[in-house]
Design a protein around this motif. Structure first.
Motif, PDB file in Angstrom:
ATOM      1  N   SER A   5       0.811  -1.224   0.000  1.00  0.00           N
ATOM      2  CA  SER A   5       0.000   0.000   0.000  1.00  0.00           C
ATOM      3  C   SER A   5       0.843   1.271   0.000  1.00  0.00           C
ATOM      4  O   SER A   5       0.370   2.329  -0.440  1.00  0.00           O
ATOM      5  CB  SER A   5      -0.946   0.003   1.195  1.00  0.00           C
ATOM      6  OG  SER A   5      -0.212  -0.052   2.405  1.00  0.00           O
ATOM      7  N   ALA A  21      -4.400   0.188  -9.600  1.00  0.00           N
ATOM      8  CA  ALA A  21      -4.803   1.202  -8.617  1.00  0.00           C
ATOM      9  C   ALA A  21      -3.611   1.955  -8.033  1.00  0.00           C
ATOM     10  O   ALA A  21      -3.728   3.142  -7.715  1.00  0.00           O
ATOM     11  CB  ALA A  21      -5.577   0.523  -7.477  1.00  0.00           C
ATOM     12  N   ASP A  22      -2.453   1.280  -7.904  1.00  0.00           N
ATOM     13  CA  ASP A  22      -1.355   1.853  -7.114  1.00  0.00           C
ATOM     14  C   ASP A  22      -0.240   2.504  -7.924  1.00  0.00           C
ATOM     15  O   ASP A  22       0.372   3.471  -7.455  1.00  0.00           O
ATOM     16  CB  ASP A  22      -0.716   0.762  -6.231  1.00  0.00           C
ATOM     17  CG  ASP A  22      -1.635   0.296  -5.111  1.00  0.00           C
ATOM     18  OD1 ASP A  22      -2.723   0.890  -4.965  1.00  0.00           O
ATOM     19  OD2 ASP A  22      -1.267  -0.662  -4.402  1.00  0.00           O
ATOM     20  N   GLN A  63      -0.686  -7.296  -9.028  1.00  0.00           N
ATOM     21  CA  GLN A  63      -2.128  -7.378  -8.808  1.00  0.00           C
ATOM     22  C   GLN A  63      -2.734  -6.026  -8.444  1.00  0.00           C
ATOM     23  O   GLN A  63      -3.891  -5.749  -8.763  1.00  0.00           O
ATOM     24  CB  GLN A  63      -2.419  -8.401  -7.713  1.00  0.00           C
ATOM     25  CG  GLN A  63      -2.131  -9.852  -8.111  1.00  0.00           C
ATOM     26  CD  GLN A  63      -2.054 -10.782  -6.919  1.00  0.00           C
ATOM     27  OE1 GLN A  63      -2.522 -10.448  -5.826  1.00  0.00           O
ATOM     28  NE2 GLN A  63      -1.455 -11.942  -7.103  1.00  0.00           N
ATOM     29  N   ARG A  64      -1.927  -5.173  -7.787  1.00  0.00           N
ATOM     30  CA  ARG A  64      -2.418  -3.857  -7.347  1.00  0.00           C
ATOM     31  C   ARG A  64      -2.020  -2.739  -8.309  1.00  0.00           C
ATOM     32  O   ARG A  64      -2.271  -1.559  -8.019  1.00  0.00           O
ATOM     33  CB  ARG A  64      -1.868  -3.547  -5.959  1.00  0.00           C
ATOM     34  CG  ARG A  64      -2.262  -4.540  -4.872  1.00  0.00           C
ATOM     35  CD  ARG A  64      -1.509  -4.231  -3.573  1.00  0.00           C
ATOM     36  NE  ARG A  64      -1.733  -2.866  -3.133  1.00  0.00           N
ATOM     37  CZ  ARG A  64      -2.470  -2.506  -2.087  1.00  0.00           C
ATOM     38  NH1 ARG A  64      -3.085  -3.435  -1.357  1.00  0.00           N
ATOM     39  NH2 ARG A  64      -2.612  -1.244  -1.755  1.00  0.00           N
ATOM     40  N   SER A  65      -1.384  -3.071  -9.408  1.00  0.00           N
ATOM     41  CA  SER A  65      -0.765  -2.046 -10.253  1.00  0.00           C
ATOM     42  C   SER A  65      -1.766  -1.059 -10.838  1.00  0.00           C
ATOM     43  O   SER A  65      -1.473   0.138 -10.956  1.00  0.00           O
ATOM     44  CB  SER A  65       0.043  -2.706 -11.370  1.00  0.00           C
ATOM     45  OG  SER A  65      -0.794  -3.493 -12.200  1.00  0.00           O
TER      46      SER A  65
END
Length: 537
Positions: free
Chosen positions: A260, A290-291, A286-288
């Motif tokens: 995060s 959004a992050d 997997q978070r790319s």
């Protein structure tokens, strides 16, 4: 470099450690240098002798880095352990290593776990300028079980920080030598009791030189440290390599990987690279959406992956998402970390599915079961030689005889060299699945599973079977919970059967929320049966 002492040489006023969560986040090289030297002198003063083992139960903090250098400058041996270990685990490793002193932080689980052990304990706390009684300086507070606190200030008036490290040691006329053991680590012990691996200053500086050359490390480089420092991957590639190059290390909040805040820290502190295990890369991937800060990305030169296989499909997705080369490397504790690596793009191709070519002073060969070289392209055991490789396990003559048979160090990994000299790993020899005489590489099946668009993580392992002895099983993490698990498993099997033979397709596929991993993020295949097929044992 002749010893780790020279890692701290360099420009005194350049950053060494950057602390992501601190208001005044920079620990300059001169501060780290002096605190390490002062700690070395203090350890000698309280009775620590050259060759004594000091166990570190510290997380990824400045205290760990200061302690590591202080111990090794005093010609003692640093033995880092996972601070999350329980008392029984700490007791085992300390007894096996012959620990003479424990270093830890106050108020942690490790402090409670260490209670009752008949080993002197020293608690460490770094006080920052805003907290310190001496404005503008750092102080290291040391507290033993029965002693008054001792405070070491960063810059006494007598200190000349422009001189080399050896001159800072003052009374320590016998500074570290190349053949001194500097680091003691234990293997993971998945097939037997963990073995103690002694690594000398010469081993470590050879590995540092090899790795710095591979990635052309410069003083401008900054590593975002996400691997634990008690593991050779984090200590060497994530921390000591950039420091040895005159660069710096970014320590995330609470000293651990947090997806995060990862990209925030990378951008704010201008990370030029990071090194991690595939599990961490997959989490970031997997978070790319959004992050990842596409409008203001960090100045990454490359992303490094090591310690377990990275599936080609994942590598290609990482490069597409983050716009930078992902370079897979091959390493192990006994080799002071790196042995092979894919090159920077300007020096040649990096090949998905390969761990690259031997680096620096490392020599590599592929041998058969009779210690004879196999033909190019044929599978055998990966064996290595080089000044970075340990001379042998502590107190394990039979293990040493096996590990150094034929004059080469036997890694226990199976693989082959292609016609370009790139190494391809096919799995641990003792983890190969023997299905009725057919030898199956779990890494190959992993890669096939990860080519399915819904599979985020996969681990293939051997399950006991009455007919074949062993059968192929796998655990997978999907991108979303399926409404019909049986249909999802059938779909995965159907797609996997395209790139691999039918006998390699997992007969059992377990859908899970997460795959159990070791503290370093590595998957331990041999423990998967106990987790997913407990009745088998």
């Amino acid at each position: 470099m002749q010893s780790l002492a020279e890692v701290l040489d360099g420009t005194p006023d350049e950053p060494s450690l950057i602390l992501a969560e601190k208001a005044s986040p920079v620990l300059y090289r001169k501060t780290l240098l002096h605190l390490a030297c002062a700690l070395a002198l203090h350890l000698r003063k309280v009775g620590l002798k050259p060759g004594n083992v000091v166990t570190l139960l510290l997380s990824n903090t400045p205290e760990f880095v200061i302690a590591f250098f202080g111990i090794t400058l005093a010609r003692a041996i640093a033995a880092p352990l996972n601070p999350a270990y329980r008392r029984e685990e700490i007791h085992y490793f300390c007894n096996d290593a012959g620990t003479k002193l424990l270093l830890l932080s106050e108020g942690t689980r490790a402090e409670d776990a260490a209670k009752g052990l008949l080993i002197p304990t020293l608690r460490m706390k770094l006080q920052y300028p805003s907290e310190s009684s001496a404005a503008g300086t750092h102080e290291l507070e040391l507290l033993g079980a029965c002693n008054q606190p001792v405070k070491i200030a960063a810059f006494p008036s007598s200190s000349n920080v422009s001189k080399p490290v050896e001159h800072q040691l003052g009374p320590l006329e016998d500074g570290p030598r190349g053949d001194d053991v500097a680091l003691l680590l234990h293997t993971s012990g998945t097939t037997s009791k963990p073995k103690a691996v002694p690594l000398t200053h010469a081993n470590l500086v050879a590995s540092l030189a090899n790795t710095m050359s591979t990635y052309e490390m410069q003083p401008s480089d900054r590593s975002l440290l996400v691997m634990p420092l008690f593991h050779v991957h984090g200590l060497m590639a994530g921390c000591l390599v950039p420091l040895a190059a005159g660069g710096s290390v970014i320590l995330p909040a609470e000293g651990r990987f947090a997806a995060s805040t990862f990209w925030r820290d990378a951008v704010q502190h201008q990370a030029t690279f990071f090194t991690a295990v595939p599990t961490m890369h997959q989490i970031l991937l997997q978070r790319s959406e959004a992050d990842y800060p596409r409008d203001t990305p960090p100045p990454l030169r490359f992303i490094r992956s090591c310690s377990s296989p990275l599936a080609p499909a994942v590598l290609e997705s990482l490069e597409a998402a983050f716009g930078v080369s992902v370079l897979e490397a091959y390493a192990m504790t006994e080799a002071s970390h790196q042995m092979t690596a894919n090159p920077l793009p300007k020096h040649g191709p990096h090949i998905p599915g390969s761990v690259g070519t031997p680096q620096g002073s490392v020599r590599l060969t592929i041998l058969d079961s009779h210690c004879e070289p196999v033909e190019q392209g044929h599978v055998g055991e990966v064996c290595a030689l080089g000044p970075n490789i340990t001379k042998g396990y502590v107190g394990r003559p039979e293990a040493n005889k096996e590990a150094y048979a034929g004059g080469w160090f036997h890694t226990g990994d199976q693989g082959y060299m292609d016609d370009k000299g790139y190494l391809h790993l096919t799995g641990r020899i003792k983890e190969l699945i023997n299905r009725g005489g057919e030898k199956i590489s779990p890494v190959e099946v992993d890669n096939a599973l990860l080519s399915h668009p819904s599979v985020q993580e996969a681990v293939t392992f051997a399950a006991p079977d009455n007919m074949y002895g062993e059968r192929v099983a796998a655990a997978v993490v999907l991108d979303r919970h399926p409404s019909n698990a049986a249909a999802a498993i059938a779909d995965i099997k159907a797609q996997v059967s395209e790139p691999i033979a039918a006998f390699k397709v997992p007969e059992d596929i377990f859908i899970c929320k997460s795959i159990p991993k070791a503290a370093t993020g590595k998957i331990q295949r041999r423990k998967m049966v106990d987790v997913f097929i407990p009745d088998a044992s």
